[in-house]
Design a protein around this motif. Structure first.
Motif, PDB file in Angstrom:
ATOM      1  N   VAL A 244      14.091  15.658 -20.595  1.00  0.00           N
ATOM      2  CA  VAL A 244      13.821  14.368 -19.952  1.00  0.00           C
ATOM      3  C   VAL A 244      13.504  14.575 -18.476  1.00  0.00           C
ATOM      4  CG1 VAL A 244      14.847  12.164 -19.261  1.00  0.00           C
ATOM      5  CG2 VAL A 244      15.223  13.051 -21.582  1.00  0.00           C
ATOM      6  N   LEU A 245      14.292  15.402 -17.817  1.00  0.00           N
ATOM      7  CA  LEU A 245      14.091  15.646 -16.392  1.00  0.00           C
ATOM      8  C   LEU A 245      12.815  16.437 -16.132  1.00  0.00           C
ATOM      9  CD1 LEU A 245      17.784  16.372 -15.430  1.00  0.00           C
ATOM     10  CD2 LEU A 245      16.357  14.588 -14.408  1.00  0.00           C
ATOM     11  N   ARG A 246      12.461  17.329 -17.031  1.00  0.00           N
ATOM     12  CA  ARG A 246      11.209  18.084 -16.865  1.00  0.00           C
ATOM     13  C   ARG A 246      10.029  17.128 -16.812  1.00  0.00           C
ATOM     14  NH1 ARG A 246      11.410  20.852 -21.272  1.00  0.00           N
ATOM     15  NH2 ARG A 246      12.692  22.518 -20.401  1.00  0.00           N
ATOM     16  N   GLY A 247      10.011  16.170 -17.703  1.00  0.00           N
ATOM     17  CA  GLY A 247       8.940  15.184 -17.682  1.00  0.00           C
ATOM     18  C   GLY A 247       8.996  14.298 -16.455  1.00  0.00           C
ATOM     19  N   ALA A 248      10.215  13.892 -16.078  1.00  0.00           N
ATOM     20  CA  ALA A 248      10.374  12.993 -14.936  1.00  0.00           C
ATOM     21  C   ALA A 248       9.915  13.637 -13.642  1.00  0.00           C
ATOM     22  CB  ALA A 248      11.838  12.571 -14.820  1.00  0.00           C
ATOM     23  N   LEU A 249      10.218  14.922 -13.470  1.00  0.00           N
ATOM     24  CA  LEU A 249       9.890  15.596 -12.219  1.00  0.00           C
ATOM     25  C   LEU A 249       8.388  15.750 -12.005  1.00  0.00           C
ATOM     26  CD1 LEU A 249      12.628  18.377 -12.178  1.00  0.00           C
ATOM     27  CD2 LEU A 249      12.507  16.370 -10.686  1.00  0.00           C
ATOM     28  N   GLN A 250       7.611  15.615 -13.053  1.00  0.00           N
ATOM     29  CA  GLN A 250       6.156  15.745 -12.923  1.00  0.00           C
ATOM     30  C   GLN A 250       5.470  14.423 -12.604  1.00  0.00           C
ATOM     31  OE1 GLN A 250       4.350  18.536 -16.001  1.00  0.00           O
ATOM     32  NE2 GLN A 250       6.397  18.264 -16.871  1.00  0.00           N
ATOM     33  N   ASP A 251       6.220  13.332 -12.600  1.00  0.00           N
ATOM     34  CA  ASP A 251       5.637  12.007 -12.420  1.00  0.00           C
ATOM     35  C   ASP A 251       5.857  11.521 -10.986  1.00  0.00           C
ATOM     36  OD1 ASP A 251       4.849   9.366 -12.466  1.00  0.00           O
ATOM     37  OD2 ASP A 251       5.891   8.872 -14.321  1.00  0.00           O
ATOM     38  N   PRO A 252       4.811  11.363 -10.196  1.00  0.00           N
ATOM     39  CA  PRO A 252       4.986  10.956  -8.803  1.00  0.00           C
ATOM     40  C   PRO A 252       5.538   9.544  -8.637  1.00  0.00           C
ATOM     41  CG  PRO A 252       2.665  10.934  -9.402  1.00  0.00           C
ATOM     42  CD  PRO A 252       3.395  11.573 -10.542  1.00  0.00           C
ATOM     43  N   ARG A 253       5.551   8.752  -9.707  1.00  0.00           N
ATOM     44  CA  ARG A 253       6.098   7.395  -9.626  1.00  0.00           C
ATOM     45  C   ARG A 253       7.598   7.366  -9.892  1.00  0.00           C
ATOM     46  NH1 ARG A 253       2.523   5.159 -14.323  1.00  0.00           N
ATOM     47  NH2 ARG A 253       3.371   7.142 -15.083  1.00  0.00           N
ATOM     48  N   THR A 254       8.168   8.486 -10.324  1.00  0.00           N
ATOM     49  CA  THR A 254       9.565   8.546 -10.745  1.00  0.00           C
ATOM     50  C   THR A 254      10.478   8.952  -9.590  1.00  0.00           C
ATOM     51  OG1 THR A 254       9.051   9.021 -13.047  1.00  0.00           O
ATOM     52  CG2 THR A 254      11.191   9.756 -12.262  1.00  0.00           C
ATOM     53  N   THR A 255      11.666   8.381  -9.581  1.00  0.00           N
ATOM     54  CA  THR A 255      12.723   8.817  -8.670  1.00  0.00           C
ATOM     55  C   THR A 255      13.910   9.285  -9.501  1.00  0.00           C
ATOM     56  OG1 THR A 255      12.067   7.269  -6.937  1.00  0.00           O
ATOM     57  CG2 THR A 255      14.307   8.121  -6.834  1.00  0.00           C
ATOM     58  N   VAL A 256      14.452  10.430  -9.137  1.00  0.00           N
ATOM     59  CA  VAL A 256      15.655  10.957  -9.768  1.00  0.00           C
ATOM     60  C   VAL A 256      16.819  10.789  -8.794  1.00  0.00           C
ATOM     61  CG1 VAL A 256      16.803  13.001 -10.721  1.00  0.00           C
ATOM     62  CG2 VAL A 256      14.345  12.632 -11.128  1.00  0.00           C
ATOM     63  N   ALA A 257      17.862  10.105  -9.233  1.00  0.00           N
ATOM     64  CA  ALA A 257      19.083   9.952  -8.443  1.00  0.00           C
ATOM     65  C   ALA A 257      20.128  10.888  -9.026  1.00  0.00           C
ATOM     66  CB  ALA A 257      19.569   8.507  -8.475  1.00  0.00           C
ATOM     67  N   ALA A 258      20.444  11.952  -8.302  1.00  0.00           N
ATOM     68  CA  ALA A 258      21.376  12.974  -8.791  1.00  0.00           C
ATOM     69  C   ALA A 258      22.767  12.684  -8.239  1.00  0.00           C
ATOM     70  CB  ALA A 258      20.902  14.355  -8.376  1.00  0.00           C
ATOM     71  N   LEU A 259      23.682  12.312  -9.126  1.00  0.00           N
ATOM     72  CA  LEU A 259      25.021  11.894  -8.718  1.00  0.00           C
ATOM     73  C   LEU A 259      26.077  12.969  -8.926  1.00  0.00           C
ATOM     74  CD1 LEU A 259      25.022   8.321 -10.351  1.00  0.00           C
ATOM     75  CD2 LEU A 259      23.976   9.081  -8.194  1.00  0.00           C
ATOM     76  N   GLY A 260      25.716  14.061  -9.572  1.00  0.00           N
ATOM     77  CA  GLY A 260      26.665  15.130  -9.866  1.00  0.00           C
ATOM     78  C   GLY A 260      26.100  16.477  -9.477  1.00  0.00           C
ATOM     79  N   PRO A 261      26.652  17.561 -10.014  1.00  0.00           N
ATOM     80  CA  PRO A 261      26.078  18.884  -9.764  1.00  0.00           C
ATOM     81  C   PRO A 261      24.608  18.922 -10.176  1.00  0.00           C
ATOM     82  CG  PRO A 261      28.247  19.078 -10.791  1.00  0.00           C
ATOM     83  CD  PRO A 261      27.885  17.621 -10.830  1.00  0.00           C
TER      84      PRO A 261
END
Length: 246
Positions: free
Chosen positions: A93-110
């Motif tokens: 899921v994150l691999r796909g998300a990281l390639q999308d310039p419209r996406t924001t990832v909020a990392a709350l843990g390690p």
């Protein structure tokens, strides 16, 4: 925010409140889980219990030693023990998300999941924005940055690898989410949040005085949604507390 929001979380109390904030504010929210407060598998169950968001299980940091700062179940004993169906490929899921310039990832843990996903992509393919909780500058003595400490290698790799990577320090997150203990006690989340609220209030009381808790992860999700005004973030905390019933 027009694109998707992906919340990578280790399933603790303020993580639940942060996911509730996103669920009620942004229709395109996905959740991935990483080991931290509890295992990635238990973190997924916690988020699935308290929200209706799609959840995918990720990995535990190498040599993870759980501190159980949010209880052995990650939610202060409020897990109902029901095993809910979740996806099993958070890194995908994150691999796909990281390639999308419209996406924001909020990392709350390690940052173990995010690093694993980023490591499979060429630098030019890392186009998403990533906002992570980390950094203890100007914090009370003794306060630990458990997210970074749980997987230092992943934290360093992710911060250096992803062009649009930003840390939100614990001091800023705490200031934005200051919530009186009386508000927590009067909310539907009193049982869920009481221990975490009391612990953070004791830590930050040396800085602020008074009896205000901090719910760091809500500030990260709010920032990902473009909300940084302290009053608005504190309103989001109160709304999330009231959305819980245990």
């Amino acid at each position: 925010m027009n694109g998707a929001l992906v919340i990578d979380t280790d399933g603790g109390v303020d993580d639940v409140l942060a996911c509730l904030t996103a669920e009620h504010s942004h229709p395109r929210t996905l959740v991935t889980t990483v080991g931290g407060n509890v295992s990635a598998a238990q973190a997924a169950q916690n988020i699935a219990q308290f929200t209706a968001l799609p959840v995918a299980v990720g990995v535990d940091p190498p040599d993870r030693v759980p501190g159980y700062r949010h209880g052995t179940d990650g939610v202060n004993g409020c897990s109902d023990g029901v095993r809910r169906r979740v996806d099993e490929d958070a890194v995908g899921v994150l691999r796909g998300a990281l390639q999308d310039p419209r996406t924001t990832v909020a990392a709350l843990g390690p940052l173990t999941n995010v690093a694993a996903a980023a490591g499979t992509l060429a630098p030019g393919d890392l186009r998403a924005r990533v906002l992570a909780l980390g950094g203890i500058m100007d914090c009370p003595p003794g306060l630990q940055d458990t997210n970074v400490a749980a997987d230092v290698t992943a934290a360093r790799f992710t911060a250096s690898r992803i062009p649009q990577f930003t840390w939100l320090g614990l001091r800023d997150a705490a200031e934005r989410t200051r919530t009186p203990l009386t508000t927590v006690a009067a909310s539907g989340a009193a049982e869920l949040a009481r221990a975490v609220a009391q612990r953070t209030a004791a830590a930050w009381g040396t800085v602020w005085g008074g009896q205000d808790a901090a719910f760091y992860d809500v500030a990260v999700v709010c920032a990902a949604l473009g909300v940084t005004d302290a009053a608005a973030v504190r309103g989001a905390v109160s709304a999330a507390l009231d959305a819980v019933s245990v």
